[in-house]
Design a protein around this motif. Sequence first.
Motif, PDB file in Angstrom:
ATOM      1  N   GLY A 120     -18.968  -4.100  82.549  1.00  0.00           N
ATOM      2  CA  GLY A 120     -17.705  -5.514  81.430  1.00  0.00           C
ATOM      3  C   GLY A 120     -16.824  -4.838  80.755  1.00  0.00           C
ATOM      4  O   GLY A 120     -16.499  -5.762  80.146  1.00  0.00           O
ATOM      5  N   VAL A 121     -17.340  -3.691  80.124  1.00  0.00           N
ATOM      6  CA  VAL A 121     -16.176  -3.290  79.170  1.00  0.00           C
ATOM      7  C   VAL A 121     -14.969  -1.812  79.424  1.00  0.00           C
ATOM      8  O   VAL A 121     -15.606  -1.326  79.935  1.00  0.00           O
ATOM      9  N   SER A 122     -14.189  -1.786  78.827  1.00  0.00           N
ATOM     10  CA  SER A 122     -13.521  -0.836  79.257  1.00  0.00           C
ATOM     11  C   SER A 122     -13.339   0.424  78.591  1.00  0.00           C
ATOM     12  O   SER A 122     -14.288   0.690  77.463  1.00  0.00           O
ATOM     13  N   PHE A 123     -13.874   1.657  79.794  1.00  0.00           N
ATOM     14  CA  PHE A 123     -13.972   2.521  79.131  1.00  0.00           C
ATOM     15  C   PHE A 123     -12.794   3.508  78.196  1.00  0.00           C
ATOM     16  O   PHE A 123     -13.214   3.542  77.426  1.00  0.00           O
ATOM     17  N   GLU A 124     -11.544   3.073  78.760  1.00  0.00           N
ATOM     18  CA  GLU A 124     -10.501   3.342  77.530  1.00  0.00           C
ATOM     19  C   GLU A 124     -10.934   3.036  75.720  1.00  0.00           C
ATOM     20  O   GLU A 124     -10.018   3.887  75.569  1.00  0.00           O
ATOM     21  N   ASP A 125     -11.214   1.850  76.159  1.00  0.00           N
ATOM     22  CA  ASP A 125     -11.554   1.205  74.546  1.00  0.00           C
ATOM     23  C   ASP A 125     -12.400   2.005  73.913  1.00  0.00           C
ATOM     24  O   ASP A 125     -12.746   1.388  72.466  1.00  0.00           O
ATOM     25  N   ARG A 126     -13.689   2.609  74.362  1.00  0.00           N
ATOM     26  CA  ARG A 126     -14.927   3.048  74.027  1.00  0.00           C
ATOM     27  C   ARG A 126     -14.468   3.036  72.524  1.00  0.00           C
ATOM     28  O   ARG A 126     -15.742   2.705  71.564  1.00  0.00           O
ATOM     29  N   GLY A 127     -13.889   3.948  72.282  1.00  0.00           N
ATOM     30  CA  GLY A 127     -13.343   4.997  71.025  1.00  0.00           C
ATOM     31  C   GLY A 127     -12.777   3.135  69.382  1.00  0.00           C
ATOM     32  O   GLY A 127     -13.922   3.225  68.403  1.00  0.00           O
ATOM     33  N   ARG A 128     -11.954   2.634  70.353  1.00  0.00           N
ATOM     34  CA  ARG A 128     -12.117   1.544  69.156  1.00  0.00           C
ATOM     35  C   ARG A 128     -13.392   0.700  68.947  1.00  0.00           C
ATOM     36  O   ARG A 128     -13.535   0.502  68.041  1.00  0.00           O
ATOM     37  N   ARG A 129     -13.542   0.557  69.962  1.00  0.00           N
ATOM     38  CA  ARG A 129     -15.179  -0.344  70.357  1.00  0.00           C
ATOM     39  C   ARG A 129     -15.640   0.396  68.543  1.00  0.00           C
ATOM     40  O   ARG A 129     -16.348  -0.265  68.762  1.00  0.00           O
TER      41      ARG A 129
END
Length: 268
Positions: A120-129
């Motif tokens: 349930g988390v964004s693959f595209e935002d994984r760097g920022r996270r």
Amino acid sequence: MTMEIGVFLPTSTPDPEHPIIGDVRASARFAEELGLDSIWSTDHLVASAPMLDSTVTLAAAAAVTDRIGIGYNVMLLALRPVAWAAKQISTLQHVSGDRLVVGVGTGNPAHGDIGWRAAGVSFEDRGRRTDEALAVLPGLVTGQPTTLADGLEVTLAPGSAMPPILVGGNSARARRRAATYGDGWITIQSDPEQLTKDIAELQELAAQRDRAPLSVTVLAVGLSSDVAPAAEQLSAYAAQGVSRVIALPTGADWQRDYEFAAKVRAAL
């Protein structure tokens, strides 16, 4: 410089047609008996091959050993709420007697995004996270009052000594992340000339941030199957500033791989 030699626990392999899921306790004990320096577990929720949970694997390995280092290679911080990841890290550091090393990465795109969607988390935002998690991880692991990205203040207990953080990845962004948040960098690199350039860039980035030189860990690709040439390859890595090499699995026979790694270590 003393070169450390590590191996992967038999929890999976990059080859989906020949997954390795073996006896974690037996392999951990065997690696320690051989005098190897560290044992590592990969980390994915859903991968292209069967894969055990990394935290449970490392806890099992820690329980049956006394000396050998244990490590994530690499933990996908962005798959988890950071407070939960910190609790796992702190607990594992405590029960292992401060033997933990935390490799952190953003995930190999070869596995796709299914694990991220399942969490349930964004693959595209994984760097920022990942960056946001690394910024607060030391405070959470050591039990300090820590303000998360959403403004919530959290104090986890009991706190533990902060384990070394190694940031994995071959990209320039990974090296910047390592220089900003890490104690070291993990790379898969078989080209000696490129590795020299990458290490120089890494250490320059660290210097720009007024940080001490970072350790460098290499996942050994193309290592010779003969002891003497393999030892020469590792000596060349050491001359470039590499402090640790982790041998990749060559097949299902992890005992043979561990014995070979120990022979190479003895030949250095």
